[in-house]
Design a protein around this motif. Structure first.
Motif: not given
Length: 654
Positions: A481-488
């Motif tokens: 969660f310190m770079s680009s993330f996406l909840f799927v």
């Protein structure tokens, strides 16, 4: 206890409070009169339309407008007006936003040429949120004067009511504690009240990138300062990024977790072993050796309880043979006095003016994780055992050779900056082994069978083959969660009702927690809509199980778990799938350059928000959760086992 020893742990959480029973942070706001609510909503909607119209042609500077929309919108939407005076402030911010929108549309953004107090914003690569920061631009600065300016970062203290509205208003009126002549000062929001940890840590670097687009910065004269919670953050940045700073000036704060938070006090239950290991992520005491690279001056009030931070850092630094001035304000509590401020400013100015563009002759680097692998011209590329201390002592000698000694290091690299110096002789000695550099672009070294080699010159070297923990890609869960993330989000039928309900509840909790704590909306997409571009660009947080989540079903055979309707098998242990679920971080089989995370947001929860020193990771690389115990303010259920993967992302042998 070594993180390489996997121990079956049954953790009792009966003493933890349900999240709803814990003090809410941020706290609830006041009631907004209906007439004011209607007026504010009208202004929010109008500014949103202006922003939408400008976005296509002015994307590079639209965040400078959006921050004023967010300050009013979030205060109204999420019950964050904390006193009556903030209502007209929000209306004023909407007016500023409309004025900026007009100027941007006309191609004449006045704030680009402004001196004094300037508020700006950037769009975060982590979650797409807009984040504010404040600047103090010195008198006499001109956009086209070509002069590179010193840049000081200021890290603020704890403020549970420090919404975007409150932060921006302060940055429009208050220059802050220190305004050094000729320097630009950046006041960081740090994503609210998290002591500049996690996404709050990345806020400094994203703001710096945005500042570079608009102002000419002297990269050799970056200074970091802060007080109280900001002083804690300053210790953190000084010890974790030691090659970055011309000077560091922490005031008060805390420097570690165990002693400051009195973790082992009588009557308290000690945290599980993995949580104690994870204190090494943000503790500054155990990385005090890195202050050998950073001119540091500490400040404490004589009668301030938070004097403990500087005292303990002095102690640990002394053990490393390092001394730095600790200025103590006579009879002062939790604040600066004028005489001490003068001494601090004198020290920082001298240190900043003494910086050279040439690499340092000596580099001393200590780390526990490949999250923080670099100091100046040295980078640890691989560790033998992560979360145990790794160190590099490197010296560029007068005869042009480089001599290096290491501990717990598997591979390292030297910056091209050192290899291009006129007197560099292409001879590097590491732990007694001479490894000549045959070409200017080959400066990475690998340890094999106890001997150091130039990378690529030994085909049998296993350290460069297959999955490998590496700088910036090493876990644990919170690192995703310190770079680009996406909840799927899952769209299918779960294996069973208990797992399905738990996964949905945890995803909802993570969404709300991210908004309140890190001041953004967690990007979310359905499993059926995930694109190749998103797989390429983001860490994927997969909620659900192999039956409910189509993406997890696609990759489950390539993960170190077996998960069927009846059985969950991990690390040689079988669990009843009706009552257990895994949480883990692992390289994404669809894109090994990014993480996948199963069923977890940030691993600290509501209890940790009550004291910033407790805002540390609570889970390592993986965990098994017993769903029979419901989630609470500290845990997502009963943690019955947890641990770390090894340096090859494998489960260590029992």
């Amino acid at each position: 206890m070594s993180p390489r020893l996997l121990i079956a742990v049954v953790l009792s959480i009966s003493g933890s409070l349900h999240a709803a029973e814990i003090k809410r942070i941020p706290p609830p706001g006041i009631a907004v009169p209906d007439a004011d609510r209607a007026e504010l909503q009208m202004g929010i909607d109008a500014l949103a339309k202006e922003i939408a119209a400008l976005r296509k042609d002015h994307a590079a500077e639209i965040a400078d407008v959006e921050i004023f929309h967010k300050s009013a919108d979030w205060a109204l939407r999420y019950d964050e007006f904390f006193n009556e005076k903030q209502i007209p402030v929000a209306k004023a911010h909407l007016a500023i936003g409309m004025q900026r929108a007009k100027e941007l549309r006309d191609g004449k953004p006045s704030w680009n040429a402004a001196n004094g107090l300037v508020v700006r914003g950037y769009t975060s690569a982590i979650d797409g949120s807009v984040q504010p920061y404040g600047l103090v631009i010195p008198d006499g600065w001109k956009a086209d004067d070509g002069k590179a300016r010193r840049l000081d970062f200021w890290l603020h203290g704890r403020g549970e009511q420090l919404s975007e509205l409150a932060f921006i208003e302060d940055r429009l009126k208050n220059k802050g504690e220190f305004t050094p002549e000729g320097a630009i000062v950046c006041h960081l929001y740090g994503r609210y009240c998290n002591a500049n940890k996690f996404a709050g840590e990345r806020d400094l670097f994203e703001a710096l990138d945005d500042i570079r687009k608009h102002y000419k910065i002297d990269e050799q004269r970056l200074v970091v300062r802060g007080f109280s919670m900001g002083g804690a953050a300053c210790w953190q940045f000084a010890t974790h990024y030691p090659g970055m700073w011309a000077a560091a000036a922490p005031g008060a704060g805390f420097a570690e977790t165990a002693e400051f938070f009195k973790v082992f006090a009588p009557g308290k239950t000690p945290p599980p072993w993995w949580e104690q290991v994870l204190w090494r992520w943000y503790d500054s005491t155990t990385m005090a050796a890195n202050l050998a690279n950073v001119p540091t001056v500490a400040y404490s009030g004589e009668i301030d309880g938070q004097k403990q931070a500087a005292d303990i850092m002095v102690k640990y630094a002394k053990q490393e043979g390092i001394e730095f001035p600790h200025i103590i304000g006579a009879k002062m509590g939790h604040k600066y006095d004028a005489e001490s401020k003068g001494k601090i400013e004198e020290f920082v100015t001298v240190a900043a003016n003494a910086q050279s563009a040439h690499p340092s002759r000596k580099v001393r680097l200590v780390t526990y994780s490949l999250i923080y692998p670099t100091c100046d011209w040295v980078t640890i590329v691989g560790m033998e055992h992560e979360w145990e201390q790794a160190s590099v002592d490197a010296e560029w000698n007068a005869d042009g050779t480089v001599k290096i000694s290491t501990k717990n290091v598997q591979s390292l690299s030297l910056s091209v900056a050192i290899t291009r110096l006129r007197d560099f002789r292409n001879e590097v000695t590491i732990d007694g082994d001479v490894a000549r550099v045959p070409a200017a672009n080959e400066f990475t070294y690998v340890k094999h069978k106890g001997k150091w080699w130039v990378k690529g010159k030994l085909g049998e070297t296993s350290a460069t083959v297959g999955l490998q923990k590496r700088p910036g890609f090493c876990g644990p869960i919170d690192h995703a969660f310190m770079s680009s993330f996406l909840f799927v989000q899952p769209t299918g039928k779960p294996l069973n009702d208990a797992v399905g309900a738990w996964a949905k509840s945890e995803m909802d909790h993570a969404n709300e927690f991210w908004r309140r704590v890190f001041r953004g909306d967690a990007p979310t997409i359905a499993d059926s809509a995930l694109s190749e571009a998103q797989i390429s660009d983001a860490n994927l947080v997969l909620w659900g199980d192999p039956s409910s989540n189509a993406v997890l079903k696609k990759i489950i055979e390539k993960l170190p778990i077996k998960w069927t309707k009846d059985t969950l098998e991990f690390n040689g242990v079988k669990y009843d799938a009706a009552h257990h679920a895994p949480i883990l971080i692992f390289p994404n089989p669809l894109n090994p350059q990014k993480y996948i995370v199963l069923n977890s947001g940030p691993t600290f929860r509501e209890e940790a928000l009550l004291n910033n020193s407790d805002q540390t990771p609570k889970l390592p690389d993986w965990a098994i959760v017993n769903l029979a115990t419901p989630p609470d303010g500290k845990w997502p259920g009963q943690i019955i086992d947890a641990g770390f993967f090894d340096e090859q992302w494998a489960l260590p042998k029992k």
